[in-house]
Design a protein around this motif. Structure first.
Motif, PDB file in Angstrom:
ATOM      1  N   SER A   1       0.828  -1.210   0.000  1.00  0.00           N
ATOM      2  CA  SER A   1       0.000   0.000   0.000  1.00  0.00           C
ATOM      3  C   SER A   1       0.857   1.253   0.000  1.00  0.00           C
ATOM      4  O   SER A   1       0.517   2.252  -0.634  1.00  0.00           O
ATOM      5  CB  SER A   1      -0.916   0.015   1.229  1.00  0.00           C
ATOM      6  OG  SER A   1      -1.806  -1.053   1.202  1.00  0.00           O
ATOM      7  N   GLN A   2       1.962   1.218   0.699  1.00  0.00           N
ATOM      8  CA  GLN A   2       2.850   2.375   0.780  1.00  0.00           C
ATOM      9  C   GLN A   2       3.697   2.557  -0.474  1.00  0.00           C
ATOM     10  O   GLN A   2       4.347   3.586  -0.641  1.00  0.00           O
ATOM     11  CB  GLN A   2       3.765   2.251   2.000  1.00  0.00           C
ATOM     12  CG  GLN A   2       3.010   2.371   3.293  1.00  0.00           C
ATOM     13  CD  GLN A   2       3.842   1.998   4.505  1.00  0.00           C
ATOM     14  OE1 GLN A   2       4.856   1.329   4.388  1.00  0.00           O
ATOM     15  NE2 GLN A   2       3.399   2.429   5.675  1.00  0.00           N
ATOM     16  N   SER A   3       3.663   1.595  -1.377  1.00  0.00           N
ATOM     17  CA  SER A   3       4.488   1.691  -2.584  1.00  0.00           C
ATOM     18  C   SER A   3       3.791   2.409  -3.737  1.00  0.00           C
ATOM     19  O   SER A   3       4.391   2.581  -4.795  1.00  0.00           O
ATOM     20  CB  SER A   3       4.925   0.295  -3.031  1.00  0.00           C
ATOM     21  OG  SER A   3       3.829  -0.430  -3.542  1.00  0.00           O
ATOM     22  N   PHE A   4       2.545   2.834  -3.552  1.00  0.00           N
ATOM     23  CA  PHE A   4       1.848   3.578  -4.603  1.00  0.00           C
ATOM     24  C   PHE A   4       2.518   4.928  -4.797  1.00  0.00           C
ATOM     25  O   PHE A   4       2.888   5.599  -3.826  1.00  0.00           O
ATOM     26  CB  PHE A   4       0.374   3.790  -4.239  1.00  0.00           C
ATOM     27  CG  PHE A   4      -0.508   2.636  -4.585  1.00  0.00           C
ATOM     28  CD1 PHE A   4      -1.212   2.612  -5.778  1.00  0.00           C
ATOM     29  CD2 PHE A   4      -0.630   1.559  -3.731  1.00  0.00           C
ATOM     30  CE1 PHE A   4      -2.031   1.551  -6.102  1.00  0.00           C
ATOM     31  CE2 PHE A   4      -1.441   0.489  -4.044  1.00  0.00           C
ATOM     32  CZ  PHE A   4      -2.136   0.482  -5.238  1.00  0.00           C
TER      33      PHE A   4
ATOM     34  N   ASN B   1      -2.983  10.038  -3.150  1.00  0.00           N
ATOM     35  CA  ASN B   1      -4.355   9.678  -2.779  1.00  0.00           C
ATOM     36  C   ASN B   1      -4.542   8.165  -2.687  1.00  0.00           C
ATOM     37  O   ASN B   1      -5.141   7.667  -1.738  1.00  0.00           O
ATOM     38  CB  ASN B   1      -5.355  10.270  -3.769  1.00  0.00           C
ATOM     39  CG  ASN B   1      -5.442  11.771  -3.649  1.00  0.00           C
ATOM     40  OD1 ASN B   1      -5.283  12.318  -2.562  1.00  0.00           O
ATOM     41  ND2 ASN B   1      -5.675  12.445  -4.755  1.00  0.00           N
ATOM     42  N   PHE B   2      -4.044   7.430  -3.677  1.00  0.00           N
ATOM     43  CA  PHE B   2      -4.146   5.973  -3.630  1.00  0.00           C
ATOM     44  C   PHE B   2      -3.372   5.421  -2.434  1.00  0.00           C
ATOM     45  O   PHE B   2      -3.841   4.526  -1.726  1.00  0.00           O
ATOM     46  CB  PHE B   2      -3.616   5.333  -4.913  1.00  0.00           C
ATOM     47  CG  PHE B   2      -4.539   5.459  -6.086  1.00  0.00           C
ATOM     48  CD1 PHE B   2      -5.842   5.022  -6.016  1.00  0.00           C
ATOM     49  CD2 PHE B   2      -4.096   6.021  -7.266  1.00  0.00           C
ATOM     50  CE1 PHE B   2      -6.695   5.124  -7.099  1.00  0.00           C
ATOM     51  CE2 PHE B   2      -4.940   6.146  -8.352  1.00  0.00           C
ATOM     52  CZ  PHE B   2      -6.238   5.701  -8.272  1.00  0.00           C
ATOM     53  N   ARG B   3      -2.166   5.928  -2.231  1.00  0.00           N
ATOM     54  CA  ARG B   3      -1.314   5.449  -1.140  1.00  0.00           C
ATOM     55  C   ARG B   3      -2.015   5.630   0.204  1.00  0.00           C
ATOM     56  O   ARG B   3      -2.120   4.684   0.988  1.00  0.00           O
ATOM     57  CB  ARG B   3       0.020   6.192  -1.169  1.00  0.00           C
ATOM     58  CG  ARG B   3       1.016   5.724  -0.153  1.00  0.00           C
ATOM     59  CD  ARG B   3       2.375   6.386  -0.330  1.00  0.00           C
ATOM     60  NE  ARG B   3       2.306   7.835  -0.317  1.00  0.00           N
ATOM     61  CZ  ARG B   3       2.596   8.616  -1.363  1.00  0.00           C
ATOM     62  NH1 ARG B   3       2.986   8.077  -2.495  1.00  0.00           N
ATOM     63  NH2 ARG B   3       2.528   9.922  -1.259  1.00  0.00           N
TER      64      ARG B   3
ATOM     65  N   ARG C   1      -4.897   3.415   4.910  1.00  0.00           N
ATOM     66  CA  ARG C   1      -6.013   3.509   5.863  1.00  0.00           C
ATOM     67  C   ARG C   1      -6.891   2.261   5.808  1.00  0.00           C
ATOM     68  O   ARG C   1      -7.289   1.710   6.845  1.00  0.00           O
ATOM     69  CB  ARG C   1      -6.877   4.736   5.552  1.00  0.00           C
ATOM     70  CG  ARG C   1      -6.404   6.008   6.162  1.00  0.00           C
ATOM     71  CD  ARG C   1      -7.455   7.103   6.098  1.00  0.00           C
ATOM     72  NE  ARG C   1      -8.258   7.115   4.894  1.00  0.00           N
ATOM     73  CZ  ARG C   1      -7.979   7.802   3.784  1.00  0.00           C
ATOM     74  NH1 ARG C   1      -6.883   8.535   3.726  1.00  0.00           N
ATOM     75  NH2 ARG C   1      -8.776   7.765   2.742  1.00  0.00           N
ATOM     76  N   ARG C   2      -7.183   1.814   4.594  1.00  0.00           N
ATOM     77  CA  ARG C   2      -8.037   0.635   4.408  1.00  0.00           C
ATOM     78  C   ARG C   2      -7.388  -0.603   5.024  1.00  0.00           C
ATOM     79  O   ARG C   2      -8.046  -1.392   5.704  1.00  0.00           O
ATOM     80  CB  ARG C   2      -8.288   0.422   2.925  1.00  0.00           C
ATOM     81  CG  ARG C   2      -9.204  -0.732   2.608  1.00  0.00           C
ATOM     82  CD  ARG C   2      -9.454  -0.795   1.094  1.00  0.00           C
ATOM     83  NE  ARG C   2     -10.312  -1.876   0.744  1.00  0.00           N
ATOM     84  CZ  ARG C   2      -9.883  -3.083   0.367  1.00  0.00           C
ATOM     85  NH1 ARG C   2      -8.595  -3.326   0.270  1.00  0.00           N
ATOM     86  NH2 ARG C   2     -10.739  -4.032   0.060  1.00  0.00           N
ATOM     87  N   THR C   3      -6.101  -0.767   4.801  1.00  0.00           N
ATOM     88  CA  THR C   3      -5.372  -1.903   5.355  1.00  0.00           C
ATOM     89  C   THR C   3      -5.405  -1.882   6.873  1.00  0.00           C
ATOM     90  O   THR C   3      -5.696  -2.899   7.508  1.00  0.00           O
ATOM     91  CB  THR C   3      -3.911  -1.891   4.853  1.00  0.00           C
ATOM     92  OG1 THR C   3      -3.918  -2.003   3.430  1.00  0.00           O
ATOM     93  CG2 THR C   3      -3.116  -3.026   5.451  1.00  0.00           C
ATOM     94  N   ASN C   4      -5.121  -0.722   7.452  1.00  0.00           N
ATOM     95  CA  ASN C   4      -5.140  -0.620   8.913  1.00  0.00           C
ATOM     96  C   ASN C   4      -6.518  -0.936   9.475  1.00  0.00           C
ATOM     97  O   ASN C   4      -6.637  -1.663  10.468  1.00  0.00           O
ATOM     98  CB  ASN C   4      -4.690   0.777   9.355  1.00  0.00           C
ATOM     99  CG  ASN C   4      -3.211   0.977   9.148  1.00  0.00           C
ATOM    100  OD1 ASN C   4      -2.432   0.044   9.187  1.00  0.00           O
ATOM    101  ND2 ASN C   4      -2.828   2.211   8.919  1.00  0.00           N
TER     102      ASN C   4
END
Length: 104
Positions: A20-23, A27-29, A34-37
């Protein structure tokens, strides 16, 4: 939750968060972090092993999709947004060296 299931959940969480952090897109990142957490916080309290196994299986599939989406986003990511840049411009950089009055 048993030890191996908890370990598998933690590894899956770390991999999903890293992806997720590699976007490249801000906005996507932020959305996927947030969604993952949120998703994995809810799964931590799950006690039913069958639901947990189904959750892990589903999230592994989603992780593969997320990896492909992050790769595409890195290839075609646009310009950085204003909130992403950290410009430390001091007041002295903004003013000219020699200031003249316009009314003199």
């Amino acid at each position: 939750m048993s030890g191996p299931a908890r370990e598998a959940l933690n590894v899956l969480y770390a991999n999903t968060l890293r992806t997720s952090q590699s976007f490249a897109s801000y906005n996507f990142r932020n959305y996927f972090v947030r969604r993952t957490n949120d998703l994995f916080k809810a799964a931590q309290s799950e006690q039913d092993s069958t639901k947990l196994d189904a959750f892990i299986k589903e999230k592994k599939k989603e992780l593969e999709v997320l990896k492909r989406a992050a790769t595409i986003n890195q290839m075609f990511g646009g310009r950085k947004l204003v909130v992403e840049t950290e410009e430390d411009v001091s007041l002295s950089d903004k003013t000219p060296d020699k200031m003249e009055r316009s009314d003199s």
